[in-house]
Scaffold this active site. Structure first.
Site, PDB file in Angstrom:
ATOM      1  N   HIS A 116       0.026  71.560 -22.526  1.00 54.49           N
ATOM      2  CA  HIS A 116      -0.165  73.012 -22.605  1.00 54.49           C
ATOM      3  C   HIS A 116      -1.056  73.489 -21.457  1.00 54.49           C
ATOM      4  O   HIS A 116      -0.789  74.497 -20.815  1.00 54.49           O
ATOM      5  CB  HIS A 116      -0.854  73.419 -23.919  1.00 54.49           C
ATOM      6  CG  HIS A 116      -0.041  73.206 -25.159  1.00 54.49           C
ATOM      7  ND1 HIS A 116      -0.512  72.512 -26.245  1.00 54.49           N
ATOM      8  CD2 HIS A 116       1.202  73.617 -25.489  1.00 54.49           C
ATOM      9  CE1 HIS A 116       0.405  72.503 -27.204  1.00 54.49           C
ATOM     10  NE2 HIS A 116       1.460  73.160 -26.771  1.00 54.49           N
ATOM     11  N   SER A 152       1.840  68.197 -30.153  1.00 53.28           N
ATOM     12  CA  SER A 152       0.610  68.256 -30.945  1.00 53.28           C
ATOM     13  C   SER A 152       0.723  67.338 -32.163  1.00 53.28           C
ATOM     14  O   SER A 152      -0.229  66.633 -32.509  1.00 53.28           O
ATOM     15  CB  SER A 152       0.342  69.696 -31.381  1.00 53.28           C
ATOM     16  OG  SER A 152       0.229  70.520 -30.245  1.00 53.28           O
ATOM     17  N   ARG A 177       9.910  71.055 -22.402  1.00 59.17           N
ATOM     18  CA  ARG A 177       9.668  69.624 -22.156  1.00 59.17           C
ATOM     19  C   ARG A 177      10.960  68.866 -21.900  1.00 59.17           C
ATOM     20  O   ARG A 177      10.948  67.789 -21.344  1.00 59.17           O
ATOM     21  CB  ARG A 177       8.944  69.002 -23.357  1.00 59.17           C
ATOM     22  CG  ARG A 177       7.507  69.440 -23.480  1.00 59.17           C
ATOM     23  CD  ARG A 177       6.951  69.063 -24.828  1.00 59.17           C
ATOM     24  NE  ARG A 177       7.722  69.719 -25.888  1.00 59.17           N
ATOM     25  CZ  ARG A 177       7.568  69.492 -27.167  1.00 59.17           C
ATOM     26  NH1 ARG A 177       6.692  68.610 -27.571  1.00 59.17           N
ATOM     27  NH2 ARG A 177       8.299  70.138 -28.051  1.00 59.17           N
ATOM     28  N   LYS A 212       4.745  75.742 -40.117  1.00 61.24           N
ATOM     29  CA  LYS A 212       3.776  74.682 -39.853  1.00 61.24           C
ATOM     30  C   LYS A 212       2.532  74.788 -40.726  1.00 61.24           C
ATOM     31  O   LYS A 212       2.091  75.898 -41.043  1.00 61.24           O
ATOM     32  CB  LYS A 212       3.349  74.725 -38.379  1.00 61.24           C
ATOM     33  CG  LYS A 212       4.443  74.247 -37.447  1.00 61.24           C
ATOM     34  CD  LYS A 212       3.968  74.166 -36.016  1.00 61.24           C
ATOM     35  CE  LYS A 212       5.073  73.608 -35.137  1.00 61.24           C
ATOM     36  NZ  LYS A 212       4.724  73.649 -33.724  1.00 61.24           N
TER      37      LYS A 212
HETATM   38  N1  COA Z   1       2.909  70.079 -23.629  1.00 64.48           N
HETATM   39  C1  COA Z   1       2.741  69.483 -24.797  1.00 64.48           C
HETATM   40  N2  COA Z   1       3.297  69.906 -25.941  1.00 64.48           N
HETATM   41  C2  COA Z   1       4.054  70.980 -25.870  1.00 64.48           C
HETATM   42  C3  COA Z   1       4.305  71.657 -24.678  1.00 64.48           C
HETATM   43  C4  COA Z   1       3.689  71.162 -23.508  1.00 64.48           C
HETATM   44  N3  COA Z   1       3.854  71.733 -22.325  1.00 64.48           N
HETATM   45  N4  COA Z   1       5.125  72.677 -24.922  1.00 64.48           N
HETATM   46  C5  COA Z   1       5.375  72.649 -26.227  1.00 64.48           C
HETATM   47  N5  COA Z   1       4.735  71.622 -26.791  1.00 64.48           N
HETATM   48  C6  COA Z   1       4.813  71.205 -28.187  1.00 64.48           C
HETATM   49  C7  COA Z   1       3.666  71.642 -29.025  1.00 64.48           C
HETATM   50  O1  COA Z   1       2.645  70.688 -28.999  1.00 64.48           O
HETATM   51  C8  COA Z   1       4.299  71.768 -30.382  1.00 64.48           C
HETATM   52  O2  COA Z   1       4.301  70.514 -30.989  1.00 64.48           O
HETATM   53  P1  COA Z   1       4.330  70.382 -32.591  1.00 64.48           P
HETATM   54  O3  COA Z   1       5.622  70.996 -33.041  1.00 64.48           O
HETATM   55  O4  COA Z   1       4.245  68.945 -32.779  1.00 64.48           O
HETATM   56  O5  COA Z   1       3.152  71.152 -33.117  1.00 64.48           O
HETATM   57  C9  COA Z   1       5.746  72.170 -30.073  1.00 64.48           C
HETATM   58  O6  COA Z   1       5.943  71.821 -28.736  1.00 64.48           O
HETATM   59  C10 COA Z   1       5.998  73.640 -30.179  1.00 64.48           C
HETATM   60  O7  COA Z   1       4.820  74.278 -29.815  1.00 64.48           O
HETATM   61  P2  COA Z   1       4.525  75.791 -29.529  1.00 64.48           P
HETATM   62  O8  COA Z   1       5.063  76.139 -28.228  1.00 64.48           O
HETATM   63  O9  COA Z   1       3.084  75.996 -29.778  1.00 64.48           O
HETATM   64  O10 COA Z   1       5.406  76.506 -30.565  1.00 64.48           O
HETATM   65  P3  COA Z   1       5.209  76.705 -32.089  1.00 64.48           P
HETATM   66  O11 COA Z   1       6.541  76.418 -32.681  1.00 64.48           O
HETATM   67  O12 COA Z   1       4.079  76.001 -32.690  1.00 64.48           O
HETATM   68  O13 COA Z   1       4.856  78.230 -32.141  1.00 64.48           O
HETATM   69  C11 COA Z   1       5.238  80.566 -31.880  1.00 64.48           C
HETATM   70  C12 COA Z   1       5.740  79.174 -31.645  1.00 64.48           C
HETATM   71  C13 COA Z   1       3.915  80.591 -32.663  1.00 64.48           C
HETATM   72  C14 COA Z   1       5.000  81.192 -30.534  1.00 64.48           C
HETATM   73  C15 COA Z   1       6.362  81.256 -32.653  1.00 64.48           C
HETATM   74  O14 COA Z   1       6.553  80.586 -33.891  1.00 64.48           O
HETATM   75  C16 COA Z   1       6.051  82.714 -32.887  1.00 64.48           C
HETATM   76  O15 COA Z   1       6.313  83.515 -32.032  1.00 64.48           O
HETATM   77  N6  COA Z   1       5.449  83.017 -34.080  1.00 64.48           N
HETATM   78  C17 COA Z   1       5.085  84.374 -34.441  1.00 64.48           C
HETATM   79  C18 COA Z   1       6.076  84.915 -35.483  1.00 64.48           C
HETATM   80  C19 COA Z   1       7.345  85.369 -34.797  1.00 64.48           C
HETATM   81  O16 COA Z   1       7.368  86.297 -34.031  1.00 64.48           O
HETATM   82  N7  COA Z   1       8.435  84.645 -35.120  1.00 64.48           N
HETATM   83  C20 COA Z   1       9.727  84.943 -34.533  1.00 64.48           C
HETATM   84  C21 COA Z   1       9.874  84.297 -33.175  1.00 64.48           C
HETATM   85  S1  COA Z   1      11.434  84.717 -32.435  1.00 64.48           S
END
Ligand code: COA
Length: 162
Positions: A18, A130, A91, A42
């Site tokens: 990240h 994560s 990724r 989550k």
């Molecule tokens: N390096 C390491 N890990 C990475 C990464 C990187 N460059 N890019 C993504 N990841 C991993 C994260 O660690 C995470 O791992 P995990 O699933 O084991 O926790 C996974 O990829 C996804 O992470 P993230 O990008 O943080 O996405 P998320 O799914 O946790 O959250 C939100 C996405 C919060 C932005 C999305 O759910 C959201 O917009 N929520 C608000 C409600 C909403 O509007 N929903 C409708 C969306 S259309």
């Protein structure tokens, strides 16, 4: 014209993957807001305030980065604040499908011209997530080099709480 970017995620916890995306996005855009958002599917290890504090600490060296939290629809935040760009990291191909769907859904919901753009994760970090970091730490494996120092100690103390 100032180019405002947003990078949102759960960051539970923030990893070096990240951080790599954050540093690269901060170098491209005039300002970058990092949003600690909620993925309803989550269950989090670190609560919102903890994730906010950690993110502030690890991005303190980047003068054009600010950190915020939001618990509702991402598009509501974007529509209220106004951003030119919504940054996501990719990724690999497994990220692509869900990211495509999120980007297309957000495109319907964004009221302005906010574009979702993707930065390819540095191959050094493409295997990190994560969840995997938390799993390895839970079984006593080394997570050094995968997450910032303060996260290593944070995960260790959380693991001792359970
Ligand atoms: N390096 C390491 N890990 C990475 C990464 C990187 N460059 N890019 C993504 N990841 C991993 C994260 O660690 C995470 O791992 P995990 O699933 O084991 O926790 C996974 O990829 C996804 O992470 P993230 O990008 O943080 O996405 P998320 O799914 O946790 O959250 C939100 C996405 C919060 C932005 C999305 O759910 C959201 O917009 N929520 C608000 C409600 C909403 O509007 N929903 C409708 C969306 S259309």
């Amino acid at each position: 014209m100032e180019r405002k970017a947003l990078y949102a995620g759960s960051f539970d916890p923030v990893t070096n993957g990240h951080l790599n995306i954050i540093e690269r996005a901060a170098a491209i855009f005039d300002s970058l807001t990092i949003l600690i958002a909620v993925n309803v599917n989550k269950k989090y290890m670190f609560d919102t305030d903890e994730r906010l504090e950690i993110m502030k600490k690890v991005t303190g060296h980047l003068s054009n980065v600010t950190v915020d939290t939001h618990s509702g629809l991402l598009a509501d935040y974007v529509n209220e604040k106004g951003f030119d760009v919504y940054v996501r990291g990719l990724r690999g191909t497994t990220d692509f499908e869900s990211e495509l769907h999120m980007a297309q859904m957000n495109a319907r919901l964004f009221k302005g011209d906010t574009e979702t753009i993707f930065l390819m994760t540095d191959p050094k970090y493409s295997f990190i997530s994560s969840s995997l970091v938390k799993e390895v730490a839970a079984f006593g494996g080394s997570i050094d080099g995968l997450v910032p120092e303060c996260v290593v100690s944070g995960i260790r103390s959380k693991s001792q709480e359970v």
